[in-house]
Design an enzyme around this catalytic site. Structure first.
Site, PDB file in Angstrom:
ATOM      1  CG  MET A  45       7.878  23.825  -1.726  1.00 29.63           C
ATOM      2  SD  MET A  45       6.542  24.693  -2.559  1.00 29.63           S
ATOM      3  CE  MET A  45       5.582  25.263  -1.157  1.00 29.63           C
TER       4      MET A  45
ATOM      5  NE  ARG B  56      -6.510   0.582  11.491  1.00 30.01           N
ATOM      6  CZ  ARG B  56      -5.308   0.457  10.921  1.00 30.01           C
ATOM      7  NH1 ARG B  56      -4.525   1.525  10.773  1.00 30.01           N
ATOM      8  NH2 ARG B  56      -4.876  -0.722  10.489  1.00 30.01           N
TER       9      ARG B  56
ATOM     10  CE1 TYR C 216      11.424  32.347   2.243  1.00 34.33           C
ATOM     11  CE2 TYR C 216      11.830  29.986   2.128  1.00 34.33           C
ATOM     12  CZ  TYR C 216      11.398  31.161   1.536  1.00 34.33           C
ATOM     13  OH  TYR C 216      10.938  31.143   0.245  1.00 34.33           O
TER      14      TYR C 216
ATOM     15  CE  LYS D 262      -0.393   0.088   5.055  1.00 40.31           C
ATOM     16  NZ  LYS D 262      -1.303   0.123   6.209  1.00 40.31           N
TER      17      LYS D 262
END
Length: 388
Positions: A315, A137, A267, A39
Site C-alpha cells: 500500500m 450514455r 507479501y 475533468k
C-alpha cells in the site's frame, strides 16, 4: 530539491501542456475553437494550474465532469467558460448558475426547471444539449423528440441554448465506420434543427481521436483531453501531433539492504532472490498510484538504469532490485514514469502492462502525492493536498 515535501511526488510541466495545446490548434486551425478537458483534476495533473495555463494561452472553453469541479475552478478565479459534461442535479444548480457555469441538458422538464432557477436569480442558464449518437450514455436517442424539445428549449425564458454536442465511442480505433455513422447521425440532428430555425452557436463532437483522424468532425469546436497531457488515446490513431508528456512520477530510495540468495521479498513471497542482492525500499505504493499489478512486472529508472520492481507492491512501500546499479545510495531519485539521464518510461508503457489506457494511469495518482509545477521554464508552485 523540495526536501520539505514527500520523496514521492509528481512533476507537472505546464509548458508541455501549452505546447500540446498549440499543436492541437495548429492541426485544427484558427477557425475551430478548443475546449480543454480538465475533468478529474485535469487527469491528475491539477485542474486549477492546467486551466490557468490554458486560459493564459488562448483556450476558448474548459470542460469538467461535475458541478463541484466547475465551482472549484471558479473559486480559484478562473472566469473562462466551463461546461459540465455530466448531469448536474437541480439541487446543485443554483450556485453554478450564479457562477456562469454551462450545463449539459437532455430533457425538457429539467431545462424548464433550470430556467426557472436562473430567472429567479435574474440570470440565464447556459446549456449545451447532449445527443447520444452511439456512446450509450446520457443524451437524446429519440431524434424526433429531441428536435421538438430543443426547439422549445431555445424559446425558454432563463435559458441560453449555446451548444449541442455528442461523443465518439470509437474515434481512436482503426475501423472508422462506426465513428462515421455517429457523425452522420449528429449531422442529421443538426439539419433537423436548422429546418426548424434553431440556431446553435457551438456544435462539437470531436475528441482526441477525432482531432487526429476525423478532420470532417471538427465543426465549431473540438474537445481534446488526453492529448493535452501528452498521450495519444490509442496506438491506432494518426501520430500527427508532436506531443510532449507533461507528467513525471518520481520517488527516492529510503533504504538499501544486502540480502543473500533465497531471500523472500514482500507479501506472499512472490519474489525470492536467486543471488546475493541489493534491495532498495521506496516510499511509494498502490495508495499513491503505483498499481499493484506492476508487482514483479515493471522497471523503474535509477541512475539512468532500468531496474525491476521485486515482490508485491504494498500500500505504501515498494521494493526494487538495485544490485546492478553502481554507486546506488539512499536518497537517489527513482523514476516511475518520466525521464532520467536520457532514458524514458511513459504512462503509455505502464498502461500496456496493465491492459488499460494512460488516462487511468494519470488519474490513479492519489491526492497524497504532492505536485510540483513548472511553467515558463521555472518551478513556480508546489501543491500539497494534505498540507493544512
Amino acid at each position: 530539491m523540495f526536501d520539505e515535501i514527500r520523496p514521492t511526488r509528481v512533476e507537472v510541466n505546464l509548458d508541455s501542456i501549452v505546447h500540446n495545446f498549440r499543436e492541437i490548434k495548429r492541426v485544427v486551425g484558427d477557425r475551430v475553437k478548443v475546449m480543454g478537458v480538465v475533468k478529474a483534476n485535469a487527469y491528475g495533473h491539477g485542474a486549477y494550474h492546467v486551466a490557468k495555463a490554458l486560459v493564459e494561452n488562448g483556450v476558448d472553453y474548459l470542460a469538467v465532469a461535475t458541478v463541484e469541479e466547475a465551482l472549484e475552478l471558479r473559486s480559484y478565479g478562473i472566469t473562462a467558460p466551463v461546461l459540465i459534461l455530466g448531469y448536474t442535479p437541480l439541487s446543485q444548480a443554483g450556485e453554478a448558475v450564479e457562477k456562469d457555469v454551462t450545463f449539459t441538458a437532455f430533457d425538457l422538464k429539467y431545462v424548464k426547471e433550470l430556467g426557472e432557477i436562473a430567472s429567479r436569480k435574474g440570470k440565464k442558464a447556459k446549456i449545451h444539449v447532449k445527443i447520444d449518437t452511439g456512446m450509450g450514455r446520457i443524451g437524446y436517442t429519440d431524434f424526433d423528440l429531441a428536435e421538438r424539445e430543443i426547439e422549445e428549449m431555445s424559446k425558454l425564458e432563463g435559458i441560453e441554448l449555446e451548444g449541442i454536442f455528442s461523443h465518439f465511442a470509437t474515434s481512436d480505433e482503426k475501423d472508422k465506420d462506426y465513428a462515421r455513422e455517429q457523425f452522420e447521425r449528429f449531422a442529421d440532428m443538426l439539419k433537423r434543427l436548422e429546418k426548424r430555425g434553431v440556431n446553435i452557436t457551438l456544435k462539437h463532437i470531436a475528441n482526441s481521436g477525432a482531432i487526429t483522424d476525423l478532420n470532417y468532425a471538427y465543426l465549431d469546436m473540438v474537445r481534446p483531453g488526453i492529448t493535452l497531457y501528452g498521450s495519444y488515446p490509442s496506438n491506432d490513431v494518426n501520430k500527427i501531433l508532436d506531443l510532449r508528456p507533461a507528467m513525471n512520477f518520481k520517488t527516492k530510495i529510503v533504504y538499501i539492504k544486502e540480502v543473500p540468495e533465497n531471500t523472500s521479498i514482500s507479501y506472499g513471497r512472490t519474489f525470492i532472490t536467486k543471488r546475493p542482492s541489493k534491495i532498495a525500499t521506496l516510499p511509494i505504493g498502490y495508495a499513491d498510484g503505483l498499481n499493484r499489478l506492476l508487482s514483479n512486472n515493471h522497471e523503474v529508472l535509477v541512475r539512468g538504469k532500468y531496474v525491476p520492481i521485486v515482490g508485491r507492491v504494498c500500500m505504501d512501500q515498494t521494493m526494487i532490485d538495485v544490485t546492478e546499479v553502481e554507486g546506488v545510495e539512499v536518497g537517489d531519485e527513482v523514476v516511475i514514469f518520466g525521464e532520467q539521464e536520457g532514458k524514458r518510461i511513459t504512462a503509455d508503457d505502464i498502461a500496456k502492462k496493465l491492459r488499460t489506457i494512460p488516462h487511468e494511469v494519470y488519474c490513479g495518482i492519489s491526492r497524497r502525492v504532492p505536485r510540483i509545477y513548472i511553467y515558463r521554464g521555472e518551478v513556480f508552485d508546489v501543491k500539497n493536498y494534505l498540507k493544512i
